[in-house]
Write an enzyme that holds these catalytic residues in place. Structure first.
Site, short mmCIF file in Angstrom:
data_model
loop_
_atom_site.label_atom_id
_atom_site.label_comp_id
_atom_site.label_asym_id
_atom_site.label_seq_id
_atom_site.Cartn_x
_atom_site.Cartn_y
_atom_site.Cartn_z
N TYR A 276 -21.12 -68.68 8.81
CA TYR A 276 -19.85 -68.93 8.13
C TYR A 276 -18.86 -69.50 9.13
CZ TYR A 276 -18.40 -64.54 10.29
OH TYR A 276 -18.12 -63.56 11.20
N SER B 125 -20.50 -66.27 13.39
CA SER B 125 -19.86 -67.46 12.82
C SER B 125 -19.93 -68.67 13.73
CB SER B 125 -18.39 -67.19 12.45
OG SER B 125 -17.57 -67.16 13.59
#
Length: 156
Positions: free
Chosen positions: A59, A26
C-alpha cells in the site's frame, strides 16, 4: 456481466531513492506523483522491479512533496535497492457492462532519472457506438517534461 479490474494509475520507470527495511510496511512515494495519477494514500498497488523482475503488492504512504521520493519499506525493501527502476500500478474494480457503456480513464506518468514527470498520458477506453466494445486511445499530455498544446492538460 461481472466485475473486472482495470488499471487506473501507473508510475512507469520510477527510480528507488531509498529502501527502508526497518519501517513497518508500504512504499513511500512523493505525493505530487500520487496526486497527478490519482493514487490515494493507503491504496493497494502492484509493483514490478525492472532490475530483477520481482513483483509484489503493498500500500502507498505519502512522502515529502517535490522530493521524487520512492522508498519501499519493510519486506518490500528486501526486493529493491536504491537505483532500481519500478513500475507501480493501481487498479479499480468496475462493472464490465458499465465500462462498455461509459468507458474508462487511466493516468500514466513516465518518470525521468530524478522521478520528475518526463511524459504524462491519459489513456482511455471509449465505448463503440454499438456498446459492445471499446476503442483504446492514449493522449500524450507532457513530453520531455514540457506541456504539449492539449486541452486535457488543465485536468488534474
Amino acid at each position: 456481466m461481472g466485475k473486472i479490474r482495470l488499471m487506473h494509475a501507473k508510475l512507469h520507470r520510477v527510480r528507488v531513492t531509498e529502501a527502508n527495511v526497518g519501517y513497518i510496511g508500504s512504499i513511500t512515494i512523493d505525493p505530487q506523483l500520487l496526486d497527478r495519477v490519482g493514487i490515494l494514500p493507503l491504496e493497494e498497488v502492484d509493483i514490478v522491479n525492472l532490475n530483477n523482475g520481482k513483483r509484489f503488492s503493498t500500500y502507498v504512504f505519502p512522502g515529502e512533496a517535490g522530493t521524487g521520493e520512492v522508498c519501499p519499506n519493510g519486506g518490500a525493501a528486501l526486493l529493491c535497492q536504491p537505483g532500481d527502476l519500478l513500475i507501480i500500478y493501481a487498479y479499480e474494480e468496475r462493472d464490465r457492462s458499465e465500462v462498455l457503456q461509459q468507458g474508462h480513464h487511466a493516468r500514466v506518468i513516465v518518470a525521468d532519472e530524478n522521478n520528475q514527470i518526463k511524459q504524462f498520458f491519459h489513456q482511455t477506453l471509449i465505448p463503440t457506438e454499438e456498446g459492445k466494445g471499446v476503442s483504446f486511445h492514449s493522449d500524450e499530455i507532457i513530453l520531455n517534461g514540457q506541456p504539449k498544446n492539449n486541452p486535457i492538460l488543465s485536468e488534474n
